[in-house]
Design a protein around this motif. Sequence first.
Motif, PDB file in Angstrom:
ATOM      1  N   SER A  60       0.805  -1.216   0.000  1.00  0.00           N
ATOM      2  CA  SER A  60       0.000   0.000   0.000  1.00  0.00           C
ATOM      3  C   SER A  60       0.845   1.276   0.000  1.00  0.00           C
ATOM      4  CB  SER A  60      -0.930   0.001   1.216  1.00  0.00           C
ATOM      5  OG  SER A  60      -0.168  -0.234   2.380  1.00  0.00           O
ATOM      6  N   GLN A  61       2.154   1.136  -0.066  1.00  0.00           N
ATOM      7  CA  GLN A  61       3.000   2.336  -0.122  1.00  0.00           C
ATOM      8  C   GLN A  61       3.955   2.304  -1.303  1.00  0.00           C
ATOM      9  OE1 GLN A  61       2.556   5.058   1.005  1.00  0.00           O
ATOM     10  NE2 GLN A  61       3.022   5.373   3.146  1.00  0.00           N
ATOM     11  N   SER A  62       3.698   1.446  -2.297  1.00  0.00           N
ATOM     12  CA  SER A  62       4.748   1.226  -3.292  1.00  0.00           C
ATOM     13  C   SER A  62       4.839   2.351  -4.323  1.00  0.00           C
ATOM     14  CB  SER A  62       4.565  -0.136  -3.965  1.00  0.00           C
ATOM     15  OG  SER A  62       3.856  -0.012  -5.169  1.00  0.00           O
ATOM     16  N   TYR A  66       1.851   4.180  -7.031  1.00  0.00           N
ATOM     17  CA  TYR A  66       1.690   5.598  -7.303  1.00  0.00           C
ATOM     18  C   TYR A  66       1.868   5.900  -8.796  1.00  0.00           C
ATOM     19  CZ  TYR A  66       3.007  10.400  -8.018  1.00  0.00           C
ATOM     20  OH  TYR A  66       3.083  11.665  -8.533  1.00  0.00           O
ATOM     21  N   LEU A  90      -2.360   4.221   8.065  1.00  0.00           N
ATOM     22  CA  LEU A  90      -2.379   4.801   6.729  1.00  0.00           C
ATOM     23  C   LEU A  90      -3.778   5.246   6.332  1.00  0.00           C
ATOM     24  CD1 LEU A  90      -0.161   5.318   4.703  1.00  0.00           C
ATOM     25  CD2 LEU A  90      -0.709   3.141   3.606  1.00  0.00           C
ATOM     26  N   GLN A  95      -0.856   9.328   3.448  1.00  0.00           N
ATOM     27  CA  GLN A  95       0.329  10.120   3.123  1.00  0.00           C
ATOM     28  C   GLN A  95       1.149   9.441   2.036  1.00  0.00           C
ATOM     29  OE1 GLN A  95       3.281   9.801   6.362  1.00  0.00           O
ATOM     30  NE2 GLN A  95       1.721   8.689   7.501  1.00  0.00           N
ATOM     31  N   GLY A  96       2.128  10.178   1.536  1.00  0.00           N
ATOM     32  CA  GLY A  96       3.081   9.619   0.574  1.00  0.00           C
ATOM     33  C   GLY A  96       2.417   9.078  -0.678  1.00  0.00           C
ATOM     34  N   ASN A  97       2.963   7.949  -1.150  1.00  0.00           N
ATOM     35  CA  ASN A  97       2.454   7.331  -2.377  1.00  0.00           C
ATOM     36  C   ASN A  97       0.971   7.004  -2.280  1.00  0.00           C
ATOM     37  OD1 ASN A  97       4.882   7.243  -3.875  1.00  0.00           O
ATOM     38  ND2 ASN A  97       5.555   5.400  -2.801  1.00  0.00           N
ATOM     39  N   TYR A  98       0.559   6.545  -1.107  1.00  0.00           N
ATOM     40  CA  TYR A  98      -0.819   6.103  -0.897  1.00  0.00           C
ATOM     41  C   TYR A  98      -1.792   7.264  -1.113  1.00  0.00           C
ATOM     42  CZ  TYR A  98      -4.870   4.298   1.725  1.00  0.00           C
ATOM     43  OH  TYR A  98      -6.117   3.903   2.116  1.00  0.00           O
ATOM     44  N   GLY A 274       7.616   8.717  -2.134  1.00  0.00           N
ATOM     45  CA  GLY A 274       7.653   7.807  -0.989  1.00  0.00           C
ATOM     46  C   GLY A 274       8.384   8.389   0.215  1.00  0.00           C
ATOM     47  N   SER A 277       6.437   9.762   3.290  1.00  0.00           N
ATOM     48  CA  SER A 277       6.028   8.947   4.439  1.00  0.00           C
ATOM     49  C   SER A 277       7.234   8.357   5.168  1.00  0.00           C
ATOM     50  CB  SER A 277       5.058   7.843   4.006  1.00  0.00           C
ATOM     51  OG  SER A 277       5.547   7.141   2.898  1.00  0.00           O
TER      52      SER A 277
END
Length: 293
Positions: A60-62, A66, A90, A95-98, A274, A277
Motif C-alpha cells: 500500500s505504499q509502493s 503511485y 495509513l 500520506q506519501g504514495n498512498y 515515498g 512517508s
Amino acid sequence: MYELSLPSRVDEIEFDGCSYYIKRDDLIDRDFSGNKARKFHYYLQSSLPNIKKVVSHGSSQSNAMYSLSVLAKIRGWEFSYFVDHIPSYLSENPQGNYRAALDNGMKIIEGEVPNDLLDGDGVLFVPEGGREESASYGLSLLADEIEQFRISYQIEALDIFLPSGTGTTALYLQKYSSSKVFTTPCVGDEEYLKRQFLMLESDETHHPTILNSDKRYHFGKLYRDLYDMWQRLYDQTEIEFELLYDPKGWMVLHKHREIFTNPILYIHQGGLMGNQSMLPRYRRKYNKTTPRE
Ligand SMILES: *Cc1c(COP(=O)(O)O)cnc(C)c1O
C-alpha cells in the motif's frame, strides 16, 4: 500524446572523495518519475484502444502503485489496486504514495485480484512492481541514452550501478547495454534476485553482477546507518535520494569502490514521493531534522 522529458540529464558529483556520474531519472517528469516512468513508458506511448482499466497489486505504499495511478490518470483509465491489507495508520492518516495515488483516483481494494480481472476484456493487468516484458521498451531507451552519454563524454568504458527491487530494471539494462551493470538486492536476498533475473532471461551471461552488503537489511524497515547515508548524500551533493533503495545502494557501492576500474554511473531512479512517508518515520525514530525544513 504525453511526452516525458527525455533524455534525462547526467550530473557529476563528488561523494566521500570519489566522483560519480548520476543519471537523473528522478527528473523525468514532475509526477511520473524515475524507474517506473521507464518501466511503464510502453503503456504511455502505445495506443491500446481497448484498454479501459489498469489492475495491479502489491504493497500500500509502493512507488509502482503511485506511478500506475499517474499512468491511469494520463490515459483516462480506471485504476484498481489490490493489497493484502491497508494498515490502520495509513487509512487514518493517508500520506506519501498512498495518498497521492488516491488523489489520482485509485480504487484500493483489500484481497486477491479476482480471476476475471487478470485477463479481462479491456483490462491491463500489471504484475507487482511492473515485473514484465513490456518494461524492456523503456529500458532499452535508457540503455541508448547512457550509450550516447558515454560517447559524447568520450568515456571508453563505463560501469553502471543501481539498486534492485524485482531486478527488472537492472536486468533489461544489462541486456541492452554495452556497459557492465552492477546491482544489489533491496527487497529479498541474492538468491531471490537471481530467481527474478532467470524469470525474465534464461541466459545468465545477460545477468547483471550482484554485490552485497555486510549486514542484512529488511525492506521498508528503518536503519540508522541507512538514514545517515541518505543524509550524508544530501549534505555533500544536494541531491535528494529515495529512502527505500538508494541508501543501501550507496552503502554497497561505497564498500566495493575498489573493484570498479571504470567511471561509475549511478542511476537515480526517482521515487521521491515515498520519502513523504519515510522521512516522518525516520524523524520520529531518530529525532533529527531534515534538510527540507
Ligand atoms: C521500483 C524502484 C526500484 C526497483 O526497481 P526494480 O526494477 O523492481 O528492480 C528501485 N528504486 C526506485 C526508486 C524504485 O521506485
